[in-house]
Design a protein around this motif. Structure first.
Motif, PDB file in Angstrom:
ATOM      1  N   GLN A 143       0.883  -1.158   0.000  1.00 11.08           N
ATOM      2  CA  GLN A 143       0.000   0.000   0.000  1.00 11.08           C
ATOM      3  C   GLN A 143       0.922   1.209   0.000  1.00 11.08           C
ATOM      4  O   GLN A 143       2.103   1.084   0.281  1.00 11.08           O
ATOM      5  CB  GLN A 143      -0.865   0.054   1.263  1.00 11.08           C
ATOM      6  CG  GLN A 143      -1.847  -1.056   1.413  1.00 11.08           C
ATOM      7  CD  GLN A 143      -2.666  -0.901   2.690  1.00 11.08           C
ATOM      8  OE1 GLN A 143      -2.597   0.112   3.376  1.00 11.08           O
ATOM      9  NE2 GLN A 143      -3.427  -1.904   3.000  1.00 11.08           N
ATOM     10  N   ASN A 201      -6.396 -10.086   2.671  1.00 10.81           N
ATOM     11  CA  ASN A 201      -6.375  -8.880   1.846  1.00 10.81           C
ATOM     12  C   ASN A 201      -7.756  -8.663   1.252  1.00 10.81           C
ATOM     13  O   ASN A 201      -8.379  -9.606   0.759  1.00 10.81           O
ATOM     14  CB  ASN A 201      -5.363  -9.025   0.703  1.00 10.81           C
ATOM     15  CG  ASN A 201      -3.949  -9.114   1.211  1.00 10.81           C
ATOM     16  OD1 ASN A 201      -3.538  -8.302   2.011  1.00 10.81           O
ATOM     17  ND2 ASN A 201      -3.202 -10.097   0.749  1.00 10.81           N
ATOM     18  N   TRP A 223     -10.051  -5.908  -1.316  1.00 13.55           N
ATOM     19  CA  TRP A 223     -10.217  -4.761  -2.189  1.00 13.55           C
ATOM     20  C   TRP A 223     -11.721  -4.576  -2.280  1.00 13.55           C
ATOM     21  O   TRP A 223     -12.401  -5.336  -2.959  1.00 13.55           O
ATOM     22  CB  TRP A 223      -9.612  -5.019  -3.570  1.00 13.55           C
ATOM     23  CG  TRP A 223      -8.138  -4.849  -3.572  1.00 13.55           C
ATOM     24  CD1 TRP A 223      -7.462  -3.733  -3.972  1.00 13.55           C
ATOM     25  CD2 TRP A 223      -7.148  -5.789  -3.148  1.00 13.55           C
ATOM     26  NE1 TRP A 223      -6.111  -3.927  -3.819  1.00 13.55           N
ATOM     27  CE2 TRP A 223      -5.890  -5.185  -3.319  1.00 13.55           C
ATOM     28  CE3 TRP A 223      -7.183  -7.071  -2.642  1.00 13.55           C
ATOM     29  CZ2 TRP A 223      -4.706  -5.818  -3.001  1.00 13.55           C
ATOM     30  CZ3 TRP A 223      -6.004  -7.702  -2.321  1.00 13.55           C
ATOM     31  CH2 TRP A 223      -4.787  -7.066  -2.506  1.00 13.55           C
ATOM     32  N   LYS A 250      -3.274 -13.877  -1.135  1.00 11.38           N
ATOM     33  CA  LYS A 250      -2.016 -13.230  -0.749  1.00 11.38           C
ATOM     34  C   LYS A 250      -1.027 -13.307  -1.893  1.00 11.38           C
ATOM     35  O   LYS A 250      -1.176 -14.109  -2.810  1.00 11.38           O
ATOM     36  CB  LYS A 250      -1.442 -13.862   0.517  1.00 11.38           C
ATOM     37  CG  LYS A 250      -0.829 -15.221   0.327  1.00 11.38           C
ATOM     38  CD  LYS A 250      -0.130 -15.657   1.588  1.00 11.38           C
ATOM     39  CE  LYS A 250       0.653 -16.924   1.297  1.00 11.38           C
ATOM     40  NZ  LYS A 250       1.697 -17.166   2.210  1.00 11.38           N
TER      41      LYS A 250
END
Length: 109
Positions: free
Chosen positions: A44, A90, A92, A99
C-alpha cells in the motif's frame, strides 16, 4: 539448512514522511526508490514488504534500511515468519484477494 515457514521471514516497512518542502519530497521519494532497489514491493502507499529466505537475510535488509533513513519522519520495520504471513487477509472493497505468491527463487548472499 532446511527452509520452512518458521525460518522464512517477511519484512514490512511502514513510513510516514513529511512532504511539505521540495527537499522533504525528494527525501521521501528517494527512500521509496531505495526500498524498491532493495527488492521491496509496495503493498500500500507507505507500506512496503519483502520476502527474506532467512533471519540473517532479514538482518541484512534491516541494516540497509537503517542506513537509508531520511532525516525526518517516522519509519517502522516489522518482521514476521512466513507461517504468520500465511494468515494475512487482503480485501479490495468487499472481495477477498489471495495473498502475494511466495518467491520461488532462493537468495544467495
Amino acid at each position: 539448512m532446511e527452509l520452512n515457514g518458521y525460518r522464512i521471514m517477511w519484512l514490512f516497512v511502514f513510513f510516514d514522511l513529511p512532504t511539505d518542502t521540495a527537499k522533504d519530497r525528494k527525501n521521501a521519494s528517494g527512500f521509496r526508490k531505495n526500498l524498491l532497489k532493495d527488492g521491496f514491493t509496495m503493498m500500500q502507499y507507505s507500506v512496503y514488504m519483502r520476502h527474506c529466505a532467512s533471519s540473517e537475510s532479514a538482518d541484512a535488509h534491516e541494516k540497509r534500511i537503517k542506513k537509508l533513513l531520511p532525516p525526518f519522519g517516522k519509519v517502522s520495520i516489522l518482521r514476521i515468519t512466513d507461517k504468520q504471513f500465511g494468515n494475512i487477509m487482503n480485501f479490495w472493497g468487499r472481495a477477498a484477494q489471495p495473498k502475494e505468491p511466495q518467491p520461488t527463487q532462493l537468495e544467495l548472499f
